[in-house]
Scaffold this motif. Sequence first.
Motif, PDB file in Angstrom:
ATOM      1  N   THR A  79       0.217   5.726  -0.337  1.00  0.00           N
ATOM      2  CA  THR A  79      -0.660   6.863  -0.594  1.00  0.00           C
ATOM      3  C   THR A  79       0.158   7.978  -1.228  1.00  0.00           C
ATOM      4  OG1 THR A  79      -2.127   6.324   1.251  1.00  0.00           O
ATOM      5  CG2 THR A  79      -2.228   8.571   0.397  1.00  0.00           C
ATOM      6  N   GLN A 122      -4.795  13.495  -3.170  1.00  0.00           N
ATOM      7  CA  GLN A 122      -4.080  12.296  -2.795  1.00  0.00           C
ATOM      8  C   GLN A 122      -4.749  11.082  -3.432  1.00  0.00           C
ATOM      9  OE1 GLN A 122      -4.315  12.173   1.531  1.00  0.00           O
ATOM     10  NE2 GLN A 122      -5.991  10.686   1.430  1.00  0.00           N
ATOM     11  N   HIS A 123      -3.993   9.982  -3.487  1.00  0.00           N
ATOM     12  CA  HIS A 123      -4.490   8.783  -4.165  1.00  0.00           C
ATOM     13  C   HIS A 123      -3.822   7.570  -3.546  1.00  0.00           C
ATOM     14  CE1 HIS A 123      -5.655   5.882  -7.070  1.00  0.00           C
ATOM     15  NE2 HIS A 123      -4.587   5.964  -7.847  1.00  0.00           N
ATOM     16  N   GLU A 124      -4.618   6.583  -3.102  1.00  0.00           N
ATOM     17  CA  GLU A 124      -4.082   5.364  -2.512  1.00  0.00           C
ATOM     18  C   GLU A 124      -3.962   4.277  -3.572  1.00  0.00           C
ATOM     19  OE1 GLU A 124      -4.795   2.389   1.312  1.00  0.00           O
ATOM     20  OE2 GLU A 124      -6.467   3.579   0.537  1.00  0.00           O
ATOM     21  N   ASN A 129       0.837  -1.200   0.000  1.00  0.00           N
ATOM     22  CA  ASN A 129       0.000   0.000   0.000  1.00  0.00           C
ATOM     23  C   ASN A 129       0.873   1.252   0.000  1.00  0.00           C
ATOM     24  OD1 ASN A 129      -2.012  -2.000   0.788  1.00  0.00           O
ATOM     25  ND2 ASN A 129      -3.269  -0.224   1.311  1.00  0.00           N
ATOM     26  N   GLN A 136       0.668  11.735  -2.479  1.00  0.00           N
ATOM     27  CA  GLN A 136       0.185  12.986  -1.897  1.00  0.00           C
ATOM     28  C   GLN A 136       0.737  14.179  -2.668  1.00  0.00           C
ATOM     29  OE1 GLN A 136      -1.787  13.033   1.238  1.00  0.00           O
ATOM     30  NE2 GLN A 136      -2.223  15.062   0.409  1.00  0.00           N
ATOM     31  N   LEU A 141      -3.327   0.292  -4.255  1.00  0.00           N
ATOM     32  CA  LEU A 141      -3.520  -0.965  -3.539  1.00  0.00           C
ATOM     33  C   LEU A 141      -2.773  -2.103  -4.219  1.00  0.00           C
ATOM     34  CD1 LEU A 141      -7.360  -0.651  -2.871  1.00  0.00           C
ATOM     35  CD2 LEU A 141      -5.466  -0.041  -1.339  1.00  0.00           C
TER      36      LEU A 141
END
Length: 271
Positions: A11, A18-20, A9, A13, A22
């Motif tokens: 994230t 922001q965008h995670e 994972n 920024q 997976l």
Amino acid sequence: MQYFYVKNNVTLQLPHKQHELLPPSLDALATLQIPTKNVYCGNIVWEVIHARETLGETGVVTLPNTPEIQRILPPAITPWSVGHDLVMQLQNIIRNRPIEKRHEPIKLALLNGVGTMLGDTLVGSSAVEIAIRRVTEAIGAVEVHAILAWNARPGTENIMARAPAIAYVQGHSITLDSLCGYDAYWDFSALLRMEGYNALPLIDFYLNNLGIDPESVDSAEKLPDLRLPTALVMEAKSILGEMSQGRKVVLIQGLAYPHLFVRCRKLFLPK
């Protein structure tokens, strides 16, 4: 278009978003059977760079554009200059649908939006509106989602979101699984390397690559539409009112991108 996945994972920024990302399961990583829901695609160079700053070089894996990926992708819309026009391309897609789904709206993805800069986006989003008006008149409802690059300049999302032809704007890459849910897509991921970018008037470049014959569009219609938010209009009125003292004012922003120096067909101001 490019593809990648992450092993953990992370994230991403930026000051304005922001965008995670997976990762696949451990079993998927062990067997290298990466689900499409964990493969990110589009103009993803900066997402890869930022992810590697956290995960390291081995924590992010880029993928080749394999025949296996090509087989599951929806059709890419081709430029007018090398194939059929946009309406004909979409009509073919509808004809190839199951009979029970032929009445459903066409759903299109716009990868990389129409570029990462404000000037490109202003002109390109107006070209998208011209294209979608034609499609709507010819075949009915269509839904366009703009999938912007991670490095798109702040403000591009607002310009795209204010275009009536755009139903949804996403400020980061799309998963391969999600992309496969569209009927077709435009790919502006390699915008600067696309044929005609430096050779055609910018509006004609966009129209051609959207599948529209530029010569079939009236020159007045090619002038971009500019829609301004209420807060910006009120702020500008206040500042200009103090500066102008009743005289005409010409504003020149020397640091602006060259494509911002265009005449607008319409300036949409909130009432």
